[in-house]
Design a protein around this motif. Structure first.
Motif, PDB file in Angstrom:
ATOM      1  N   LEU A  63      19.435  -5.727   5.904  1.00 57.83           N
ATOM      2  CA  LEU A  63      19.571  -7.046   6.524  1.00 57.83           C
ATOM      3  C   LEU A  63      18.297  -7.856   6.371  1.00 57.83           C
ATOM      4  CD1 LEU A  63      21.307  -8.979   8.194  1.00 57.83           C
ATOM      5  CD2 LEU A  63      20.460  -7.843  10.262  1.00 57.83           C
ATOM      6  N   VAL A  64      17.137  -7.237   6.644  1.00 59.76           N
ATOM      7  CA  VAL A  64      15.856  -7.939   6.518  1.00 59.76           C
ATOM      8  C   VAL A  64      15.592  -8.316   5.069  1.00 59.76           C
ATOM      9  CG1 VAL A  64      13.351  -7.702   6.731  1.00 59.76           C
ATOM     10  CG2 VAL A  64      14.834  -6.932   8.580  1.00 59.76           C
ATOM     11  N   VAL A  65      15.806  -7.373   4.149  1.00 59.64           N
ATOM     12  CA  VAL A  65      15.543  -7.650   2.729  1.00 59.64           C
ATOM     13  C   VAL A  65      16.421  -8.798   2.228  1.00 59.64           C
ATOM     14  CG1 VAL A  65      15.745  -6.741   0.382  1.00 59.64           C
ATOM     15  CG2 VAL A  65      14.719  -5.343   2.166  1.00 59.64           C
ATOM     16  N   SER A  66      17.717  -8.718   2.501  1.00 64.83           N
ATOM     17  CA  SER A  66      18.631  -9.736   1.965  1.00 64.83           C
ATOM     18  C   SER A  66      18.369 -11.105   2.565  1.00 64.83           C
ATOM     19  CB  SER A  66      20.094  -9.318   2.204  1.00 64.83           C
ATOM     20  OG  SER A  66      20.352  -9.103   3.574  1.00 64.83           O
ATOM     21  N   THR A  67      18.206 -11.192   3.900  1.00 65.25           N
ATOM     22  CA  THR A  67      17.986 -12.503   4.515  1.00 65.25           C
ATOM     23  C   THR A  67      16.637 -13.089   4.121  1.00 65.25           C
ATOM     24  OG1 THR A  67      17.166 -11.409   6.533  1.00 65.25           O
ATOM     25  CG2 THR A  67      19.479 -12.063   6.502  1.00 65.25           C
ATOM     26  N   LEU A  68      15.613 -12.250   4.057  1.00 68.72           N
ATOM     27  CA  LEU A  68      14.283 -12.747   3.707  1.00 68.72           C
ATOM     28  C   LEU A  68      14.217 -13.189   2.249  1.00 68.72           C
ATOM     29  CD1 LEU A  68      11.463 -13.291   4.709  1.00 68.72           C
ATOM     30  CD2 LEU A  68      10.868 -10.912   4.283  1.00 68.72           C
ATOM     31  N   VAL A  69      14.785 -12.398   1.351  1.00 70.30           N
ATOM     32  CA  VAL A  69      14.777 -12.754  -0.074  1.00 70.30           C
ATOM     33  C   VAL A  69      15.563 -14.035  -0.311  1.00 70.30           C
ATOM     34  CG1 VAL A  69      15.609 -12.056  -2.357  1.00 70.30           C
ATOM     35  CG2 VAL A  69      14.367 -10.424  -0.939  1.00 70.30           C
ATOM     36  N   VAL A  70      16.735 -14.150   0.313  1.00 72.32           N
ATOM     37  CA  VAL A  70      17.542 -15.369   0.153  1.00 72.32           C
ATOM     38  C   VAL A  70      16.789 -16.585   0.701  1.00 72.32           C
ATOM     39  CG1 VAL A  70      19.624 -16.556   0.958  1.00 72.32           C
ATOM     40  CG2 VAL A  70      19.778 -14.224   0.106  1.00 72.32           C
ATOM     41  N   GLY A 170       9.125 -13.935  -6.732  1.00 72.35           N
ATOM     42  CA  GLY A 170       9.441 -13.707  -8.143  1.00 72.35           C
ATOM     43  C   GLY A 170      10.808 -14.236  -8.507  1.00 72.35           C
ATOM     44  N   LEU A 171      11.774 -14.071  -7.618  1.00 70.04           N
ATOM     45  CA  LEU A 171      13.134 -14.561  -7.865  1.00 70.04           C
ATOM     46  C   LEU A 171      13.151 -16.080  -7.949  1.00 70.04           C
ATOM     47  CD1 LEU A 171      15.894 -13.228  -8.225  1.00 70.04           C
ATOM     48  CD2 LEU A 171      16.280 -13.511  -5.773  1.00 70.04           C
ATOM     49  N   ALA A 172      12.376 -16.737  -7.077  1.00 71.14           N
ATOM     50  CA  ALA A 172      12.305 -18.203  -7.125  1.00 71.14           C
ATOM     51  C   ALA A 172      11.611 -18.668  -8.403  1.00 71.14           C
ATOM     52  CB  ALA A 172      11.560 -18.731  -5.903  1.00 71.14           C
ATOM     53  N   ALA A 173      10.635 -17.888  -8.892  1.00 72.66           N
ATOM     54  CA  ALA A 173       9.861 -18.282 -10.065  1.00 72.66           C
ATOM     55  C   ALA A 173      10.678 -18.245 -11.348  1.00 72.66           C
ATOM     56  CB  ALA A 173       8.625 -17.396 -10.202  1.00 72.66           C
ATOM     57  N   VAL A 174      11.631 -17.311 -11.466  1.00 72.14           N
ATOM     58  CA  VAL A 174      12.409 -17.201 -12.711  1.00 72.14           C
ATOM     59  C   VAL A 174      13.523 -18.240 -12.782  1.00 72.14           C
ATOM     60  CG1 VAL A 174      11.903 -14.754 -12.946  1.00 72.14           C
ATOM     61  CG2 VAL A 174      13.981 -15.456 -11.763  1.00 72.14           C
ATOM     62  N   GLY A 175      13.764 -18.938 -11.667  1.00 70.04           N
ATOM     63  CA  GLY A 175      14.714 -20.042 -11.691  1.00 70.04           C
ATOM     64  C   GLY A 175      16.148 -19.624 -11.926  1.00 70.04           C
ATOM     65  N   GLU A 176      16.777 -20.268 -12.904  1.00 73.90           N
ATOM     66  CA  GLU A 176      18.217 -20.088 -13.142  1.00 73.90           C
ATOM     67  C   GLU A 176      18.565 -18.663 -13.548  1.00 73.90           C
ATOM     68  OE1 GLU A 176      21.801 -21.473 -12.547  1.00 73.90           O
ATOM     69  OE2 GLU A 176      19.989 -22.676 -12.263  1.00 73.90           O
ATOM     70  N   LYS A 177      17.622 -17.975 -14.193  1.00 78.19           N
ATOM     71  CA  LYS A 177      17.900 -16.600 -14.611  1.00 78.19           C
ATOM     72  C   LYS A 177      18.138 -15.685 -13.408  1.00 78.19           C
ATOM     73  CE  LYS A 177      15.187 -16.853 -18.897  1.00 78.19           C
ATOM     74  NZ  LYS A 177      14.017 -16.308 -19.639  1.00 78.19           N
ATOM     75  N   GLY A 178      17.535 -16.021 -12.288  1.00 77.13           N
ATOM     76  CA  GLY A 178      17.693 -15.186 -11.105  1.00 77.13           C
ATOM     77  C   GLY A 178      18.872 -15.583 -10.236  1.00 77.13           C
ATOM     78  N   ALA A 179      19.618 -16.622 -10.637  1.00 79.85           N
ATOM     79  CA  ALA A 179      20.734 -17.118  -9.815  1.00 79.85           C
ATOM     80  C   ALA A 179      21.768 -16.041  -9.496  1.00 79.85           C
ATOM     81  CB  ALA A 179      21.392 -18.320 -10.486  1.00 79.85           C
ATOM     82  N   PRO A 180      22.147 -15.183 -10.472  1.00 78.15           N
ATOM     83  CA  PRO A 180      23.132 -14.138 -10.132  1.00 78.15           C
ATOM     84  C   PRO A 180      22.631 -13.182  -9.044  1.00 78.15           C
ATOM     85  CG  PRO A 180      22.976 -14.404 -12.515  1.00 78.15           C
ATOM     86  CD  PRO A 180      21.861 -15.195 -11.925  1.00 78.15           C
ATOM     87  N   ILE A 181      21.339 -12.872  -9.075  1.00 82.90           N
ATOM     88  CA  ILE A 181      20.777 -11.981  -8.052  1.00 82.90           C
ATOM     89  C   ILE A 181      20.785 -12.665  -6.693  1.00 82.90           C
ATOM     90  CG2 ILE A 181      18.730 -10.684  -7.341  1.00 82.90           C
ATOM     91  CD1 ILE A 181      17.993 -10.354 -10.243  1.00 82.90           C
ATOM     92  N   VAL A 182      20.466 -13.966  -6.694  1.00 79.15           N
ATOM     93  CA  VAL A 182      20.484 -14.717  -5.434  1.00 79.15           C
ATOM     94  C   VAL A 182      21.886 -14.708  -4.841  1.00 79.15           C
ATOM     95  CG1 VAL A 182      20.162 -16.983  -4.360  1.00 79.15           C
ATOM     96  CG2 VAL A 182      18.539 -16.188  -6.086  1.00 79.15           C
ATOM     97  N   ARG A 183      22.889 -14.945  -5.685  1.00 79.87           N
ATOM     98  CA  ARG A 183      24.272 -14.940  -5.184  1.00 79.87           C
ATOM     99  C   ARG A 183      24.656 -13.561  -4.670  1.00 79.87           C
ATOM    100  NH1 ARG A 183      25.083 -18.339  -9.731  1.00 79.87           N
ATOM    101  NH2 ARG A 183      25.837 -16.580 -10.981  1.00 79.87           N
ATOM    102  N   GLY A 184      24.189 -12.515  -5.366  1.00 79.74           N
ATOM    103  CA  GLY A 184      24.466 -11.160  -4.902  1.00 79.74           C
ATOM    104  C   GLY A 184      23.813 -10.881  -3.557  1.00 79.74           C
ATOM    105  N   MET A 185      22.579 -11.375  -3.383  1.00 82.32           N
ATOM    106  CA  MET A 185      21.889 -11.213  -2.110  1.00 82.32           C
ATOM    107  C   MET A 185      22.598 -11.976  -0.998  1.00 82.32           C
ATOM    108  SD  MET A 185      19.467  -9.121  -2.129  1.00 82.32           S
ATOM    109  CE  MET A 185      17.847  -8.566  -2.518  1.00 82.32           C
ATOM    110  N   GLU A 186      23.109 -13.171  -1.313  1.00 87.16           N
ATOM    111  CA  GLU A 186      23.853 -13.944  -0.322  1.00 87.16           C
ATOM    112  C   GLU A 186      25.103 -13.187   0.114  1.00 87.16           C
ATOM    113  OE1 GLU A 186      24.499 -17.556  -2.408  1.00 87.16           O
ATOM    114  OE2 GLU A 186      22.551 -18.429  -1.856  1.00 87.16           O
ATOM    115  N   ALA A 187      25.758 -12.549  -0.853  1.00 88.57           N
ATOM    116  CA  ALA A 187      26.935 -11.747  -0.514  1.00 88.57           C
ATOM    117  C   ALA A 187      26.542 -10.554   0.351  1.00 88.57           C
ATOM    118  CB  ALA A 187      27.628 -11.267  -1.794  1.00 88.57           C
TER     119      ALA A 187
END
Length: 443
Positions: A63-70, A170-187
């Protein structure tokens, strides 16, 4: 379900107290035979409580990892993260100094330990509390995890926060390439908050058993024996609440009362279980409904659980000097101020679990040549004190999140109606954390 859960927890608190008191007055007078019965009852009553706390620990890391990363990923860059983090730490340091100073001042005014007149124990006497981790160098080295998986396995909140910060940036820095990971974290956020709703259904049972066990084994007499110390500390907590909510009022005005209403459930859950971790998911939910953007709440709140435990910090100065007073040890103001500054550093990163602050207090006592065996004096009533300081930790971290959101100009109007989603096994389609259904979109 939110309002019903509150009433169920209150019912568990009252019924557990009645059961524990009934068991104690029935079997305690029977000597060894009665003690054996009470020990057996305590053994079985502790099972549901420990199961609930394990369930909470099971969901905390993901919960902490996903909410904080998102939250970090949606901030958009290092500048925004640094700005929000800087404001959060400014509040944390200020609140910490206020909490520690308030404890120092009140314990000297009320002097709850004067007159106890404990005999100085043998030099070798020990409290039994492990203080091997009380080392500033070890603390700063420990902040950085050697393995993200190891940090999650141990539920080391501070190390999890550090890993999540790096990963989110790091996820914010890679931009669009990291979008799938962001969506996975949101899920993952949505999944974990739905699981949280299921876990919270067991809270009333855990509260019932925890209170029953405490009163069955210790009875109400233990409260009476240190009533003045406990009363003095709760007076201090009341003043600290007034300071925190007063500061919040200066920032957000009349909405402070509304915030307190939204925090009703997490405060009660934290008070009942004496665990800040148990209240974390509910606090996140309350802040979301109050109007704090998830990207801010999910960033500030985990940091607060490592750096902003206001109730625990006030207790550290209060308890340390109380023990010195009980032994008749005089501490001058320069010594007490140096104690405050040491606690300012060593209190950071203490776990949000019951009685973690005792480790820091024990180490501080030894540093100032105060018998660490004095911790045994307050150990019997520490659970009741831990309940109050945990509820205060919840209030302090929630206020910090709201203040930072206002400073960022991102405090939204509250959601008066709790959102609901259909969940398996709940005919009315409600779950405690379901108001996060659109968490990812709102981030």
């Amino acid at each position: 379900m939110g309002k019903r859960l509150t009433w169920f927890i209150i019912a568990g608190l009252i019924l557990g107290g009645l059961l524990g008191y009934g068991l104690n007055i029935t079997y305690a007078p029977q000597g060894d035979a009665g003690k054996a019965v009470l020990d057996g009852a305590a053994y079985y009553l502790d099972i549901p409580t420990q199961m609930f706390l394990h369930l909470i620990k099971m969901i905390i890391a993901p919960l902490v990892v996903s909410t904080l990363v998102v939250g970090i990923a949606h901030m958009g860059g290092g500048t925004a993260i640094g700005r929000v983090g800087g404001k959060a730490f400014l509040w944390f340091v200020t609140a910490s100094l206020v909490s520690l100073s308030l404890g120092l001042i009140l314990v000297n005014i009320l002097q709850p330990g004067v007159g106890v007149n404990l005999p100085l124990p043998d030099v070798a006497a020990s409290s039994g509390v492990d203080r091997s981790g009380f080392d500033v160098a070890k603390f700063f080295i420990h902040i950085v995890p050697t393995s993200a998986l190891d940090a999650m396995a141990k539920n080391d909140i501070l190390q999890i926060v550090v890993f999540s910060l790096f990963f989110g940036v790091g996820l914010a820095a890679v931009g669009e390439k990291g979008a799938p990971i962001v969506r996975g974290m949101e899920a993952l956020v949505q999944v974990m908050l739905t699981v949280t709703g299921y876990v919270m259904m067991f809270a009333p049972i855990a509260v019932f058993c925890a209170v029953a066990r405490t009163l069955a084994t210790k009875g109400v007499e233990v409260i009476g024996q240190l009533a003045y110390f406990m009363g003095s500390f709760y007076i201090g907590l009341a003043i600290l609440w007034a300071v925190l909510l007063g500061a919040c009022f200066l920032v957000i005005g009349a909405r402070t009362g509304q915030l307190f209403r939204y925090l009703r459930d997490p405060i009660l859950l934290g008070f009942s279980t004496a665990s800040s971790e148990a209240a974390y998911p509910r606090t996140l939910d309350a802040l979301d409904r109050f109007g704090v953007p998830p990207k801010i709440a999910s960033f500030v709140l985990p940091l607060g659980y490592s750096f902003n435990l206001d109730g625990s910090m006030m207790y550290m100065t209060f308890a340390s000097i109380f023990i010195a007073q009980a032994y008749g040890i005089h501490l001058d103001w320069p010594t007490m101020i140096s104690m405050l500054l040491i606690l300012m550093v060593t209190s950071k990163g203490i776990a949000g679990v019951p009685r973690a602050s005792l480790v820091v207090i024990t180490g501080t006592l030894a540093h100032f040549d105060i018998p660490e065996a004095g911790i045994l004096l307050i150990l019997a009533v520490d659970h009741f004190l831990d309940m109050g300081r945990t509820a205060t930790n919840v209030v302090g971290n929630a206020v910090a999140s709201v203040v930072v959101a206002r400073w960022e100009g991102q405090l939204d109007p509250p959601q008066e109606a709790e959102l609901t989603v259909a969940t398996a096994g709940t005919p009315q389609g409600t779950a405690d954390a379901d108001s996060f259904e659109d968490y990812g979109a709102k981030s």
